[in-house]
Motif scaffolding. Structure first.
Motif, PDB file in Angstrom:
ATOM      1  N   ILE B 118       0.845  -1.202   0.000  1.00 13.64           N
ATOM      2  CA  ILE B 118       0.000   0.000   0.000  1.00 13.64           C
ATOM      3  C   ILE B 118       0.877   1.248   0.000  1.00 13.64           C
ATOM      4  O   ILE B 118       0.629   2.194  -0.754  1.00 13.64           O
ATOM      5  CB  ILE B 118      -0.938   0.007   1.235  1.00 13.64           C
ATOM      6  CG1 ILE B 118      -2.061  -1.008   1.017  1.00 13.64           C
ATOM      7  CG2 ILE B 118      -1.532   1.393   1.466  1.00 13.64           C
ATOM      8  CD1 ILE B 118      -2.898  -1.234   2.239  1.00 13.64           C
ATOM      9  N   LEU B 121       2.238   1.760  -3.352  1.00 16.63           N
ATOM     10  CA  LEU B 121       1.225   2.277  -4.281  1.00 16.63           C
ATOM     11  C   LEU B 121       1.031   3.780  -4.068  1.00 16.63           C
ATOM     12  O   LEU B 121       0.900   4.546  -5.034  1.00 16.63           O
ATOM     13  CB  LEU B 121      -0.100   1.537  -4.082  1.00 16.63           C
ATOM     14  CG  LEU B 121      -1.264   2.012  -4.961  1.00 16.63           C
ATOM     15  CD1 LEU B 121      -0.960   1.792  -6.440  1.00 16.63           C
ATOM     16  CD2 LEU B 121      -2.565   1.298  -4.591  1.00 16.63           C
ATOM     17  N   GLU B 122       1.047   4.197  -2.815  1.00 15.71           N
ATOM     18  CA  GLU B 122       0.926   5.627  -2.531  1.00 15.71           C
ATOM     19  C   GLU B 122       2.122   6.386  -3.108  1.00 15.71           C
ATOM     20  O   GLU B 122       1.974   7.460  -3.687  1.00 15.71           O
ATOM     21  CB  GLU B 122       0.801   5.870  -1.026  1.00 15.71           C
ATOM     22  CG  GLU B 122      -0.566   5.489  -0.499  1.00 15.71           C
ATOM     23  CD  GLU B 122      -0.653   5.588   1.018  1.00 15.71           C
ATOM     24  OE1 GLU B 122      -1.156   6.583   1.520  1.00 15.71           O
ATOM     25  OE2 GLU B 122      -0.197   4.643   1.696  1.00 15.71           O
ATOM     26  N   ARG B 124       3.781   5.454  -5.654  1.00 20.00           N
ATOM     27  CA  ARG B 124       3.588   5.454  -7.097  1.00 20.00           C
ATOM     28  C   ARG B 124       2.623   6.566  -7.508  1.00 20.00           C
ATOM     29  O   ARG B 124       2.847   7.264  -8.482  1.00 20.00           O
ATOM     30  CB  ARG B 124       3.060   4.099  -7.580  1.00 20.00           C
ATOM     31  CG  ARG B 124       3.124   3.933  -9.090  1.00 20.00           C
ATOM     32  CD  ARG B 124       2.485   2.650  -9.573  1.00 20.00           C
ATOM     33  NE  ARG B 124       3.398   1.550  -9.839  1.00 20.00           N
ATOM     34  CZ  ARG B 124       4.077   1.373 -10.964  1.00 20.00           C
ATOM     35  NH1 ARG B 124       3.985   2.245 -11.953  1.00 20.00           N
ATOM     36  NH2 ARG B 124       4.856   0.336 -11.129  1.00 20.00           N
ATOM     37  N   SER B 125       1.567   6.722  -6.730  1.00 22.83           N
ATOM     38  CA  SER B 125       0.585   7.746  -7.099  1.00 22.83           C
ATOM     39  C   SER B 125       1.133   9.156  -6.870  1.00 22.83           C
ATOM     40  O   SER B 125       0.574  10.125  -7.356  1.00 22.83           O
ATOM     41  CB  SER B 125      -0.737   7.531  -6.360  1.00 22.83           C
ATOM     42  OG  SER B 125      -0.670   8.077  -5.069  1.00 22.83           O
TER      43      SER B 125
END
Lengths: 245, 245
Positions: B118, B121-122, B124-125
């Motif tokens: 997670i 992913l954060e 990445r965003s």
């Protein structure tokens, strides 16, 4: 909702137009859209949305408990617009899939779409921490999967596709599209959109089909998927760069 | 670097072990890993990392300009660990692909992996807003693509696969894997990992192969991909829930 209304809402366009969004809420959603383009998700505040909204800020608080609540509805709004976007007119299921893929991974990505898609990705990455977003993204993924498996199922019924499991195949295609879109947004200049589009074509070509070996129709001109065209763009957007790609 | 050293670094394991990470930096990276598990990305501070680090906080600032700089190196660290993870031992390319897919989308996701994924992913965003992260994610995606296209190329050379373009196919598989992982993290309970794994199997089965129709070997027991096992878990992690899935 009366049976008649329910039936009407059942037709795709009607559902998109009517679903819960009265004119005021639509105005709020458009203000949110503009705010996401100019300010991005991380810096977004209720005030920022209010700045893009012609009416009183207190109306925002009257309708929404706060930013998360408003953004969850925005996701629902975006999903419905998105469903209009992907309501492809073609009759042929193979062609319909091609158009869908083309809309979701267009050759060029307009600047506004780029900014909104980034904001949506940030919202997605917040989903593990925010139930409201998680529920919406679950609905988004389920809806896209349902649209795609519906096309595939029709393709099996009409004999276009053979030996495929529409649900499994839809699962695959949704992950593929979400992955391609995520990579595009997060690696930007380095992302080879042509190679990815070729890869998507390869995947579609390889779907067991009664017309094996033939490519069913060409892709139509690229459009940006997941946009909310009607929302309009800001007048003078000299915000963050990264234009077409 | 001498030619000899360069040659040594060229072998996969050596590269992972030696690459820039001296013992101190490795300790810092492990502290970062633990901090990401317990605090997540959004709430992460240099102090939070320092709290997980046995040595002085000033050492962190001596080596890194700030959080973004440290996290960019963390991504590099994670990538190298990841390369060890996916350095599959099998000789057979088809089997190698299956193992890789199995590791990247395991049937069960351990809690620590879930939290780190997670956080990743954060990160990445955040890539669209943070050049340091974008560069790292570009490297991550390129590395994974290279590993996969390498396996596929070998498969073509040895005759396992026929009529595939390893680069295009790798592009497809990377998007597919990233998409599946992203959906899993962001819709969690609702994500049907079995259906997705079936879909991935279907994709692998459909790769044109000299042994068409046969499934090459079974998947080995599930492992979590993209983890950093050696980093160890926190002693008593009663942080956010969402365990195995």
């Amino acid at each position: 909702m009366s049976t008649e209304e329910a039936e009407e809402a059942d037709t795709e366009n009607a559902a998109t137009e009517n679903h819960e969004f009265d004119p005021l809420k639509t105005e709020i959603m458009r203000a949110t859209y503009r705010a996401l383009i100019t300010q991005g998700y991380s810096d977004l505040t209720m005030q920022g949305i209010a700045d893009e909204f012609a009416k009183s800020k207190s109306l925002l608080y009257y309708h929404y408990d706060g930013k998360a609540d408003l953004l969850a509805e925005f996701l629902e709004f975006a999903l419905h617009r998105f469903e209009t976007e992907i309501a492809v007119e073609e009759d042929d299921p193979a062609e319909q899939l091609r158009t869908l893929v083309d809309r979701l991974v267009p050759e060029e990505l307009e600047e506004d779409s780029y900014h909104v898609q980034i904001a949506l990705l940030e919202l997605r990455s917040e989903a593990p921490h925010e139930d409201l977003f998680r529920d919406q993204y679950t609905a988004v993924d389920e809806r896209i999967t349902a649209v795609i498996s519906g096309i595939l199922r029709r393709g099996v019924e009409t004999g276009t596709f053979t030996d495929i499991d529409p649900e499994t195949e839809a699962e695959l295609l949704v992950s593929l599209l979400i992955g391609a879109r995520t990579r595009r947004l997060t690696t930007y200049e380095e992302f080879d959109v042509r190679e990815t589009r070729r890869a998507l074509e390869t995947y579609l070509d390889r779907l067991p089909s009664t017309e094996d070996g033939t490519t069913v129709g060409g892709a139509e001109p690229a459009r940006d998927g997941m946009t909310i065209d009607e929302a309009g763009s800001t007048e003078d957007d000299d915000g963050p760069e990264r234009p077409d790609h």
